[in-house]
Design a protein around this motif. Structure first.
Motif, PDB file in Angstrom:
ATOM      1  N   LEU A 311       0.804  -1.221   0.000  1.00  0.00           N
ATOM      2  CA  LEU A 311       0.000   0.000   0.000  1.00  0.00           C
ATOM      3  C   LEU A 311       0.839   1.273   0.000  1.00  0.00           C
ATOM      4  O   LEU A 311       0.353   2.339  -0.394  1.00  0.00           O
ATOM      5  CB  LEU A 311      -0.921   0.015   1.231  1.00  0.00           C
ATOM      6  N   THR A 312       2.094   1.182   0.454  1.00  0.00           N
ATOM      7  CA  THR A 312       2.905   2.380   0.658  1.00  0.00           C
ATOM      8  C   THR A 312       3.020   3.237  -0.592  1.00  0.00           C
ATOM      9  O   THR A 312       2.754   4.444  -0.572  1.00  0.00           O
ATOM     10  CB  THR A 312       4.310   1.991   1.148  1.00  0.00           C
ATOM     11  N   PHE A 313       3.427   2.644  -1.696  1.00  0.00           N
ATOM     12  CA  PHE A 313       3.693   3.415  -2.914  1.00  0.00           C
ATOM     13  C   PHE A 313       2.435   4.130  -3.409  1.00  0.00           C
ATOM     14  O   PHE A 313       2.438   5.352  -3.578  1.00  0.00           O
ATOM     15  CB  PHE A 313       4.261   2.485  -3.987  1.00  0.00           C
ATOM     16  N   PRO A 314       1.318   3.406  -3.656  1.00  0.00           N
ATOM     17  CA  PRO A 314       0.123   4.114  -4.156  1.00  0.00           C
ATOM     18  C   PRO A 314      -0.492   5.062  -3.137  1.00  0.00           C
ATOM     19  O   PRO A 314      -1.024   6.115  -3.513  1.00  0.00           O
ATOM     20  CB  PRO A 314      -0.840   2.979  -4.512  1.00  0.00           C
ATOM     21  N   ALA A 315      -0.438   4.720  -1.843  1.00  0.00           N
ATOM     22  CA  ALA A 315      -1.041   5.593  -0.831  1.00  0.00           C
ATOM     23  C   ALA A 315      -0.285   6.917  -0.746  1.00  0.00           C
ATOM     24  O   ALA A 315      -0.897   7.996  -0.740  1.00  0.00           O
ATOM     25  CB  ALA A 315      -1.037   4.893   0.527  1.00  0.00           C
ATOM     26  N   ALA A 316       1.038   6.857  -0.675  1.00  0.00           N
ATOM     27  CA  ALA A 316       1.831   8.085  -0.623  1.00  0.00           C
ATOM     28  C   ALA A 316       1.665   8.889  -1.913  1.00  0.00           C
ATOM     29  O   ALA A 316       1.595  10.123  -1.881  1.00  0.00           O
ATOM     30  CB  ALA A 316       3.305   7.747  -0.387  1.00  0.00           C
ATOM     31  N   ALA A 317       1.591   8.192  -3.044  1.00  0.00           N
ATOM     32  CA  ALA A 317       1.395   8.882  -4.325  1.00  0.00           C
ATOM     33  C   ALA A 317       0.054   9.604  -4.364  1.00  0.00           C
ATOM     34  O   ALA A 317      -0.045  10.743  -4.832  1.00  0.00           O
ATOM     35  CB  ALA A 317       1.495   7.878  -5.476  1.00  0.00           C
ATOM     36  N   GLY A 318      -0.996   8.952  -3.869  1.00  0.00           N
ATOM     37  CA  GLY A 318      -2.320   9.566  -3.859  1.00  0.00           C
ATOM     38  C   GLY A 318      -2.379  10.804  -2.987  1.00  0.00           C
ATOM     39  O   GLY A 318      -2.943  11.838  -3.382  1.00  0.00           O
ATOM     40  N   VAL A 319      -1.789  10.724  -1.791  1.00  0.00           N
ATOM     41  CA  VAL A 319      -1.773  11.890  -0.893  1.00  0.00           C
ATOM     42  C   VAL A 319      -0.966  13.020  -1.517  1.00  0.00           C
ATOM     43  O   VAL A 319      -1.351  14.199  -1.447  1.00  0.00           O
ATOM     44  CB  VAL A 319      -1.196  11.511   0.484  1.00  0.00           C
ATOM     45  N   ALA A 320       0.156  12.694  -2.146  1.00  0.00           N
ATOM     46  CA  ALA A 320       0.999  13.723  -2.773  1.00  0.00           C
ATOM     47  C   ALA A 320       0.274  14.401  -3.931  1.00  0.00           C
ATOM     48  O   ALA A 320       0.370  15.624  -4.104  1.00  0.00           O
ATOM     49  CB  ALA A 320       2.302  13.099  -3.256  1.00  0.00           C
ATOM     50  N   ALA A 321      -0.442  13.619  -4.726  1.00  0.00           N
ATOM     51  CA  ALA A 321      -1.202  14.208  -5.841  1.00  0.00           C
ATOM     52  C   ALA A 321      -2.267  15.167  -5.316  1.00  0.00           C
ATOM     53  O   ALA A 321      -2.440  16.277  -5.833  1.00  0.00           O
ATOM     54  CB  ALA A 321      -1.839  13.102  -6.669  1.00  0.00           C
ATOM     55  N   LEU A 322      -2.983  14.743  -4.271  1.00  0.00           N
ATOM     56  CA  LEU A 322      -3.989  15.611  -3.665  1.00  0.00           C
ATOM     57  C   LEU A 322      -3.348  16.876  -3.104  1.00  0.00           C
ATOM     58  O   LEU A 322      -3.872  17.989  -3.274  1.00  0.00           O
ATOM     59  CB  LEU A 322      -4.722  14.850  -2.562  1.00  0.00           C
ATOM     60  N   ALA A 323      -2.206  16.726  -2.452  1.00  0.00           N
ATOM     61  CA  ALA A 323      -1.504  17.882  -1.889  1.00  0.00           C
ATOM     62  C   ALA A 323      -1.068  18.840  -2.992  1.00  0.00           C
ATOM     63  O   ALA A 323      -1.145  20.071  -2.824  1.00  0.00           O
ATOM     64  CB  ALA A 323      -0.285  17.410  -1.096  1.00  0.00           C
ATOM     65  N   PHE A 324      -0.638  18.300  -4.135  1.00  0.00           N
ATOM     66  CA  PHE A 324      -0.235  19.177  -5.239  1.00  0.00           C
ATOM     67  C   PHE A 324      -1.408  20.001  -5.738  1.00  0.00           C
ATOM     68  O   PHE A 324      -1.279  21.216  -5.958  1.00  0.00           O
ATOM     69  CB  PHE A 324       0.358  18.358  -6.391  1.00  0.00           C
ATOM     70  N   TRP A 325      -2.549  19.356  -5.912  1.00  0.00           N
ATOM     71  CA  TRP A 325      -3.722  20.090  -6.403  1.00  0.00           C
ATOM     72  C   TRP A 325      -4.159  21.161  -5.410  1.00  0.00           C
ATOM     73  O   TRP A 325      -4.518  22.268  -5.778  1.00  0.00           O
ATOM     74  CB  TRP A 325      -4.866  19.112  -6.686  1.00  0.00           C
ATOM     75  N   LEU A 326      -4.118  20.847  -4.122  1.00  0.00           N
ATOM     76  CA  LEU A 326      -4.505  21.817  -3.096  1.00  0.00           C
ATOM     77  C   LEU A 326      -3.521  22.995  -3.050  1.00  0.00           C
ATOM     78  O   LEU A 326      -3.919  24.167  -2.976  1.00  0.00           O
ATOM     79  CB  LEU A 326      -4.581  21.148  -1.727  1.00  0.00           C
TER      80      LEU A 326
END
Length: 331
Positions: A311-326
């Motif tokens: 889960l680490t790779f996709p979970a961290a990627a998802g949070v980072a993508a959301l953080a970029f948009w915000l």
């Protein structure tokens, strides 16, 4: 956010990431030494912190891999936003897994965060580099730790077959001080360099330098933050690694730590690949535990740990993508 403020924010978040990496991964080096009573907890934490600092000064090869082999940041003011978002994703996953006591990979949470932020920014992701320098070592290093742990433990048990168990235990308890130190040195060698790579990437994005060389102040800042985090400990994960996977005794602990350290040095100097110290030492603990009997390893706990890895790779990627948009929306 102007360029200077964004760069300062990247430095602060990198320091915080290295700090969380330190207390998240403190268990890697000292869990077995503490659980076998080779070292008291506070002494073990200080020893690990000192060796983390020393290890961080040995090489910058992995930092260069992280800085130039994973993503390209876009030109312009959005470049540092990508780096900021990557750090947010990595830190968030570190804190979640620390809270639940799962020894996941800080290294791969950072790589996942970098990829997620780059994809959100429509920037270049070096997939070939990720496969060669991240995914292949991610699979190969724990398998190597598992196999070497089992083989080395079989050899040690054969050598000890006619020795007094209590006397052997005392000897290996002393040897664990050496093996725990070697593992902590390898942890510093591996993990401090990931933060260095992120800061170098940020400095290039901000136009502060044009090469991928690591300035001395970057090395010292990342090494210091990792060491301070290590001093803070990581008792939740330490219980998982030191007792719940397999109840270690001094010979098993010494072998697991020695194997883990060997794999860390091999990948850092020969391959320059950012592997997970957590993956390696957990697999080595499973390998040495399996020599007693397969049922001695609590495979249910191991299954939960593997799930955390997946889960680490996709979970961290998802949070980072959301953080970029915000962050982009906030300007």
């Amino acid at each position: 956010m102007d360029g200077t403020a964004a760069l300062v924010a990247v430095v602060v978040l990198t320091v915080f990431f290295d700090y969380t990496n330190g207390f998240h991964d403190a268990a890697n080096a000292i869990a077995s030494a503490v659980s076998t009573r080779a070292l008291p907890l506070r002494t073990a934490l200080v020893l690990a912190a000192v060796m983390n600092l020393a290890g961080a000064l040995l090489s910058t090869g992995i930092a260069a891999t992280v800085a130039k082999g994973i993503i390209d940041v876009p030109a312009g003011p959005g470049a540092l936003t990508v780096v900021l978002a990557a750090l947010v994703g990595a830190i968030a996953w570190n804190l979640v897994t620390w809270y639940f006591g799962l020894p996941s990979s800080s290294s791969h949470s950072l790589i996942g965060g970098m990829v997620g932020a780059a994809l959100a920014a429509a920037s270049t992701v070096h997939w070939t580099g990720i496969v060669e320098k991240v995914l292949v070592p991610m699979v190969a290093s724990p398998l190597l730790g598992l196999v070497l742990g089992y083989a080395a433990m079989v050899a040690v048990l054969w050598l000890l077959r006619r020795r007094n168990p209590h006397r052997s235990g005392r000897v290996f308890r002393r040897l664990q001080i050496v093996s725990a130190s070697a593992l902590a040195l390898g942890h510093g060698l591996q993990d401090a360099q990931k933060g260095m790579g992120v800061l170098v990437l940020a400095l290039i994005a901000a136009g502060k330098q044009s090469t991928f060389s690591v300035p001395l102040w970057v090395t010292l800042v990342c090494a210091g933050a990792l060491s301070l985090g290590t001093c803070s400990g990581g008792m939740r994960i330490m219980r998982t690694l030191g007792r719940r996977v397999f109840p270690l005794d001094p010979p098993h602990g010494f072998v697991a730590e020695s194997v883990g350290a060997s794999v860390l040095y091999l990948t850092a100097f020969a391959v320059k690949a950012p592997i997970s110290t957590t993956h390696v030492i957990t697999a080595a603990v499973m390998g040495v535990g399996a020599t007693r009997r397969l049922s001695a390893v609590r495979w249910g706990i191991a299954r939960d740990i593997v799930l955390g890895w997946v889960l680490t790779f996709p979970a961290a990627a998802g949070v980072a993508a959301l953080a970029f948009w915000l962050l982009s929306a906030l300007g």
